[in-house]
Design an enzyme around this catalytic site. Sequence first.
Site, PDB file in Angstrom:
ATOM      1  N   ASN A  81      15.016  -5.928  30.770  1.00 23.72           N
ATOM      2  CA  ASN A  81      14.882  -7.334  31.161  1.00 23.72           C
ATOM      3  C   ASN A  81      16.115  -7.816  31.917  1.00 23.72           C
ATOM      4  O   ASN A  81      16.003  -8.586  32.869  1.00 23.72           O
ATOM      5  CB  ASN A  81      14.615  -8.203  29.932  1.00 23.72           C
ATOM      6  CG  ASN A  81      13.199  -8.013  29.435  1.00 23.72           C
ATOM      7  OD1 ASN A  81      12.261  -8.495  30.041  1.00 23.72           O
ATOM      8  ND2 ASN A  81      13.043  -7.259  28.353  1.00 23.72           N
TER       9      ASN A  81
ATOM     10  N   MET B 226      19.513  -8.566  19.514  1.00 21.55           N
ATOM     11  CA  MET B 226      18.927  -8.362  18.185  1.00 21.55           C
ATOM     12  C   MET B 226      19.783  -8.940  17.053  1.00 21.55           C
ATOM     13  O   MET B 226      19.800  -8.395  15.951  1.00 21.55           O
ATOM     14  CB  MET B 226      18.682  -6.862  17.956  1.00 21.55           C
ATOM     15  CG  MET B 226      17.777  -6.220  18.995  1.00 21.55           C
ATOM     16  SD  MET B 226      16.152  -6.977  19.110  1.00 21.55           S
ATOM     17  CE  MET B 226      15.358  -6.216  17.732  1.00 21.55           C
TER      18      MET B 226
ATOM     19  N   LEU C  23      21.605 -15.839  16.015  1.00 24.27           N
ATOM     20  CA  LEU C  23      22.765 -16.696  16.285  1.00 24.27           C
ATOM     21  C   LEU C  23      22.738 -17.885  15.322  1.00 24.27           C
ATOM     22  O   LEU C  23      21.679 -18.493  15.114  1.00 24.27           O
ATOM     23  CB  LEU C  23      22.729 -17.189  17.731  1.00 24.27           C
ATOM     24  CG  LEU C  23      22.948 -16.104  18.791  1.00 24.27           C
ATOM     25  CD1 LEU C  23      22.586 -16.630  20.179  1.00 24.27           C
ATOM     26  CD2 LEU C  23      24.381 -15.595  18.772  1.00 24.27           C
TER      27      LEU C  23
ATOM     28  N   ASN D 252      15.225 -17.500  24.667  1.00 25.61           N
ATOM     29  CA  ASN D 252      14.950 -16.183  24.080  1.00 25.61           C
ATOM     30  C   ASN D 252      13.598 -15.672  24.571  1.00 25.61           C
ATOM     31  O   ASN D 252      12.664 -16.435  24.768  1.00 25.61           O
ATOM     32  CB  ASN D 252      14.911 -16.300  22.548  1.00 25.61           C
ATOM     33  CG  ASN D 252      14.630 -14.968  21.867  1.00 25.61           C
ATOM     34  OD1 ASN D 252      15.233 -13.950  22.195  1.00 25.61           O
ATOM     35  ND2 ASN D 252      13.710 -14.973  20.913  1.00 25.61           N
TER      36      ASN D 252
ATOM     37  N   HIS E 126      10.479 -13.160  23.660  1.00 30.03           N
ATOM     38  CA  HIS E 126       9.894 -12.507  22.481  1.00 30.03           C
ATOM     39  C   HIS E 126       8.616 -11.784  22.899  1.00 30.03           C
ATOM     40  O   HIS E 126       7.774 -12.378  23.580  1.00 30.03           O
ATOM     41  CB  HIS E 126       9.589 -13.563  21.407  1.00 30.03           C
ATOM     42  CG  HIS E 126       9.012 -12.983  20.157  1.00 30.03           C
ATOM     43  ND1 HIS E 126       9.662 -12.003  19.431  1.00 30.03           N
ATOM     44  CD2 HIS E 126       7.840 -13.228  19.507  1.00 30.03           C
ATOM     45  CE1 HIS E 126       8.913 -11.672  18.380  1.00 30.03           C
ATOM     46  NE2 HIS E 126       7.804 -12.391  18.408  1.00 30.03           N
TER      47      HIS E 126
END
Length: 190
Positions: free
Chosen positions: A14, A90, A93, A107, A109
Amino acid sequence: MKKLVVFISGNGSNLQAIIDACNSGELAATIVCVISNKNNVYGLERAQKNNIPTFIKEKFSNQTREQYDAELAELIFTYQPDLIILAGWMRLLSNTFLQCFPRKVINLHPALPGMFPGINAIEQAFNAYQLGHIKQTGVMVHFVPDEGIDNGPVIAKKTVAINSDDDLASLTQRIHQAEHELLIEVLKKI
Ligand code: GRF
């Protein structure tokens, strides 16, 4: 030029999609640094090949989560990013980090909103399909406002079909392709 910081923990495909979109001019943005919480991951090489500064931030066992996140926030703060992208990062936070960057952390997913949070989401979706619980899966990008796992205001989602002749590898490949496309669409939009 918008300044992006990308967090990774592994392969970085990504990250590569973002690098390519920046290099081609598709995105009016520049990656100011890449953070990995793991050493020796391929994503770091991808960044280095493109002369992007990289930082390996491993968590020491004598460090609390808050100490680790405070150090991380201090480092990122020096870059004044417009957006922080968790692209295969992974580690959860904590608010210690997140409160420093409100509405700036997003994020990716590999499942649809509310589905299969945490690790092995693609495998979980594949198993659920085989049990007849779901007919399709997907990918999503969301804001990270708090410590919820793979949960937060959804920015965009894309469904991905699961075919009867799919195995985990073929589904995984299609999910990754969808992620790369969705991530760039989202970055163009925001
Ligand atoms: C992606 O599926 C991402 O959604 C998940 O971990 C994977 C990372 O892939 N959290 P890569 O490192 O970008 O290739």
